[in-house]
Design an enzyme around this catalytic site. Sequence first.
Site, mmCIF file in Angstrom:
data_model
loop_
_atom_site.group_PDB
_atom_site.id
_atom_site.type_symbol
_atom_site.label_atom_id
_atom_site.label_comp_id
_atom_site.label_asym_id
_atom_site.label_seq_id
_atom_site.Cartn_x
_atom_site.Cartn_y
_atom_site.Cartn_z
ATOM 1 N N ASP A 51 1.443 -0.982 3.336
ATOM 2 C CA ASP A 51 1.531 -1.112 4.788
ATOM 3 C C ASP A 51 1.468 0.249 5.469
ATOM 4 O OD1 ASP A 51 1.870 -3.845 4.483
ATOM 5 O OD2 ASP A 51 4.059 -3.718 4.491
ATOM 6 N N TYR A 109 8.037 -0.539 -6.910
ATOM 7 C CA TYR A 109 8.335 0.175 -5.675
ATOM 8 C C TYR A 109 9.736 0.748 -5.739
ATOM 9 C CZ TYR A 109 4.291 -1.685 -3.083
ATOM 10 O OH TYR A 109 3.028 -1.990 -2.636
#
Length: 241
Positions: A51, A109
């Site tokens: 993103d 992540y």
Amino acid sequence: MRYKLTIEYNGAGFSGWQIQPDARTVEGELEKAFSKILQRDIDLIGQGRTDAGVHARGQVAHVDIENVADVQKLIFGVNGLAGKEIYIKTIEEVHSDFHARFDATSREYAYTILKDSSPLQEHLGWSQNGDLDSTKLHECAALLNGEFDFSGFSKFNEENFTTLCTIQKSTFEEFDDKWVYRISANRFLRNMVRRITGTIVEVAKGKLTVSEFSELLENPDADVKSFTAPAKALVLEKVFY
């Protein structure tokens, strides 16, 4: 020849990884750099999107390059043109049917939560001015083990063929000045890690209960609101094949 690239970038100045019209993206800058040096259009295929504002330490992409005598020299030139926010760390020749996205088995992540304000770390961490209940952080993280429908923890995307994801690791590491949340899965949905993290923080603040978090995890239609953590503290650490 097909090459696999491992890429690090600071996502603060980009509208994400994937090329978009009238927006600065990591993929767009890299393709422009490759094309300028090679004097032909280059199509870079990433393992997936990140993103806007999200960083990467180990983003992976593949690219087909013909008639280049020295690929290391080429990458040196691309790194120079792409700017200081992007750096191709490694390049390796792979089989012609290797695919950066479809061959990936999992992604990991890391999200950094700062215990207090820190001007030196603010650009890569989410500051929490007040105590978080570390027991609740660990309790929520432990619930994320296995396959779940994460539509309650993601932004709607009509391109999703499924909202089921299998979590392989979900842990909090505590340090003197911060917590680092590490999560790996076979796939991730849009905003998924940020919404999971943001909602866990709400639980650790006492604004939601562990039971409410569990309810939303088990039932995406539950009457429980998820919360989205800021993009700046999220890093794509590694892609596994």
